[in-house]
Write a protein that holds these residues in place. Structure first.
Motif, PDB file in Angstrom:
ATOM      1  N   LEU A 133      56.067 -24.930  21.920  1.00 47.19           N
ATOM      2  CA  LEU A 133      57.403 -25.061  21.349  1.00 47.19           C
ATOM      3  C   LEU A 133      57.350 -24.986  19.826  1.00 47.19           C
ATOM      4  N   THR A 134      58.224 -24.178  19.252  1.00 48.95           N
ATOM      5  CA  THR A 134      58.283 -24.017  17.798  1.00 48.95           C
ATOM      6  C   THR A 134      59.143 -25.127  17.195  1.00 48.95           C
ATOM      7  N   PRO A 135      58.653 -25.816  16.174  1.00 47.52           N
ATOM      8  CA  PRO A 135      59.458 -26.872  15.541  1.00 47.52           C
ATOM      9  C   PRO A 135      60.723 -26.308  14.904  1.00 47.52           C
ATOM     10  N   VAL A 136      61.807 -27.040  15.019  1.00 44.29           N
ATOM     11  CA  VAL A 136      63.091 -26.653  14.437  1.00 44.29           C
ATOM     12  C   VAL A 136      63.531 -27.757  13.482  1.00 44.29           C
ATOM     13  N   ARG A 151      70.186 -25.133  11.408  1.00 45.20           N
ATOM     14  CA  ARG A 151      68.888 -25.366  12.045  1.00 45.20           C
ATOM     15  C   ARG A 151      68.056 -24.097  11.935  1.00 45.20           C
ATOM     16  N   ASP A 152      66.809 -24.283  11.508  1.00 49.41           N
ATOM     17  CA  ASP A 152      65.909 -23.144  11.341  1.00 49.41           C
ATOM     18  C   ASP A 152      64.487 -23.610  11.562  1.00 49.41           C
ATOM     19  N   GLU A 153      63.610 -22.628  11.799  1.00 45.69           N
ATOM     20  CA  GLU A 153      62.204 -22.956  12.032  1.00 45.69           C
ATOM     21  C   GLU A 153      61.498 -23.392  10.752  1.00 45.69           C
ATOM     22  N   GLU A 166      62.892 -25.040   4.480  1.00 42.85           N
ATOM     23  CA  GLU A 166      63.381 -24.415   3.248  1.00 42.85           C
ATOM     24  C   GLU A 166      64.501 -23.424   3.543  1.00 42.85           C
ATOM     25  N   ASN A 167      64.343 -22.653   4.609  1.00 43.13           N
ATOM     26  CA  ASN A 167      65.393 -21.700   4.977  1.00 43.13           C
ATOM     27  C   ASN A 167      66.675 -22.419   5.388  1.00 43.13           C
ATOM     28  N   ALA A 168      66.536 -23.527   6.116  1.00 38.58           N
ATOM     29  CA  ALA A 168      67.718 -24.279   6.532  1.00 38.58           C
ATOM     30  C   ALA A 168      68.481 -24.801   5.328  1.00 38.58           C
ATOM     31  N   VAL A 169      67.764 -25.278   4.309  1.00 34.62           N
ATOM     32  CA  VAL A 169      68.413 -25.793   3.094  1.00 34.62           C
ATOM     33  C   VAL A 169      69.113 -24.664   2.342  1.00 34.62           C
ATOM     34  N   LYS A 170      68.431 -23.534   2.197  1.00 36.23           N
ATOM     35  CA  LYS A 170      69.019 -22.408   1.466  1.00 36.23           C
ATOM     36  C   LYS A 170      70.274 -21.886   2.161  1.00 36.23           C
ATOM     37  N   ILE A 171      70.208 -21.756   3.471  1.00 35.15           N
ATOM     38  CA  ILE A 171      71.358 -21.237   4.204  1.00 35.15           C
ATOM     39  C   ILE A 171      72.541 -22.188   4.105  1.00 35.15           C
ATOM     40  N   PRO A 216      60.695 -32.431  12.222  1.00 34.78           N
ATOM     41  CA  PRO A 216      61.618 -31.532  12.937  1.00 34.78           C
ATOM     42  C   PRO A 216      62.510 -32.315  13.889  1.00 34.78           C
ATOM     43  N   ILE A 217      63.695 -31.771  14.153  1.00 33.35           N
ATOM     44  CA  ILE A 217      64.595 -32.427  15.091  1.00 33.35           C
ATOM     45  C   ILE A 217      64.193 -32.140  16.533  1.00 33.35           C
ATOM     46  N   LYS A 218      63.451 -31.090  16.742  1.00 30.38           N
ATOM     47  CA  LYS A 218      62.900 -30.769  18.050  1.00 30.38           C
ATOM     48  C   LYS A 218      61.714 -29.821  17.865  1.00 30.38           C
ATOM     49  N   PRO A 219      60.735 -29.850  18.739  1.00 29.61           N
ATOM     50  CA  PRO A 219      60.670 -30.784  19.865  1.00 29.61           C
ATOM     51  C   PRO A 219      60.257 -32.179  19.408  1.00 29.61           C
TER      52      PRO A 219
END
Length: 249
Positions: A40-43, A123-125, A128-133, A168-171
């Motif tokens: 599972l990839t962390p999100v 939500r992003d993997e 940094e991308n989640a903050v920028k978006i 991460p919020i998941k998993p």
């Protein structure tokens, strides 16, 4: 035929199938741990808040009608934020390799009841991308809403920030493992009870009375082989002594 299983019988079944129950539980826990930590990839999640306030062109101060009008517009703002009119400029600014529909799936917008604060969550993997978006969506919305609805009543209340060591919020491996532990134990216990229910072999006199409805008139006791060997050896010793005494006579 109605069967009633006592607590003692139930504990006996579980004790007899303990290895099976533990094996199933251990297997499910191991599978859950491997999937959670490896496959599972962390999100990660980042959120920003925008405030729908009074129009800057209005100099008469706040009143109840202004607040109510802004609240009525919030649902409209929530839809506009996730529309291509906002997401396409965000994609261009950040050079994202995705469509507006794909970016839409990463974004959730909501607000508390009777609140003028709108939460934009991404939500992003990569955190940094989640903050920028999140921050870019808020800035683009603030600038574009003036042309879309001819209003100027949106301000960024709290920009998104990246926290060092953010989880991460998941998993959630520990939660997944705990759930797998419970499911494994339930599955093991269920299988143990099923196997015992399907086992129709006669094991003791109680089974004869229960299954065959026949009274038990006698029981053949179990004889230990060690005791038989001991008795045979004692009998042989006595026999040899008797023969020896007879020869001596």
């Amino acid at each position: 035929m109605e069967e009633i299983i006592s607590l003692r019988d139930l504990l006996g079944i579980l004790r007899k199938r303990l290895i099976l129950i533990l094996s199933i539980t251990f297997t499910t826990v191991c599978i859950s741990a491997i999937v959670s930590f490896i496959f599972l990839t962390p999100v990660y999640q980042a959120s920003t808040q925008i405030l729908v306030n009074q129009s800057k062109n209005d100099q008469n101060g706040y009143n109840a009608s202004d607040v109510q009008t802004n609240l009525q517009f919030i649902n409209t703002y929530n839809v506009i934020i996730k529309s291509p009119a906002i997401l396409n400029p965000v994609i261009d600014k950040l050079n994202l390799n995705m469509t507006s529909a794909q970016l839409n799936e990463k974004i959730s917008v909501g607000s508390e009841k009777n609140s003028q604060v709108v939460n934009i969550t991404v939500r992003d993997e990569k955190v940094e991308n989640a903050v920028k978006i999140a921050n870019t969506v808020a800035k683009v919305f603030k600038s574009e809403i003036t042309d879309i609805m001819s209003v100027d009543n949106v301000s960024i209340l709290s920009p998104a920030t990246a926290i060092e060591g953010q989880s991460p919020i998941k998993p959630r491996p520990l939660i997944n493992i705990s759930i797998a532990l419970i499911i494994g134990m339930m599955a093991g216990i269920g299988l143990a009870l099923l196997l015992d229910y399907m086992d129709n072999t006669i094991k003791n006199e109680q089974d004869i009375e229960r299954f065959l409805r026949l009274p038990v008139i006698g029981i053949i006791a179990t004889i230990d082989n060690n005791q038989l060997d001991y008795r045979d050896s004692g009998r042989k010793t006595r026999t040899s002594r008797t023969r020896g005494d007879s020869v001596g006579f």
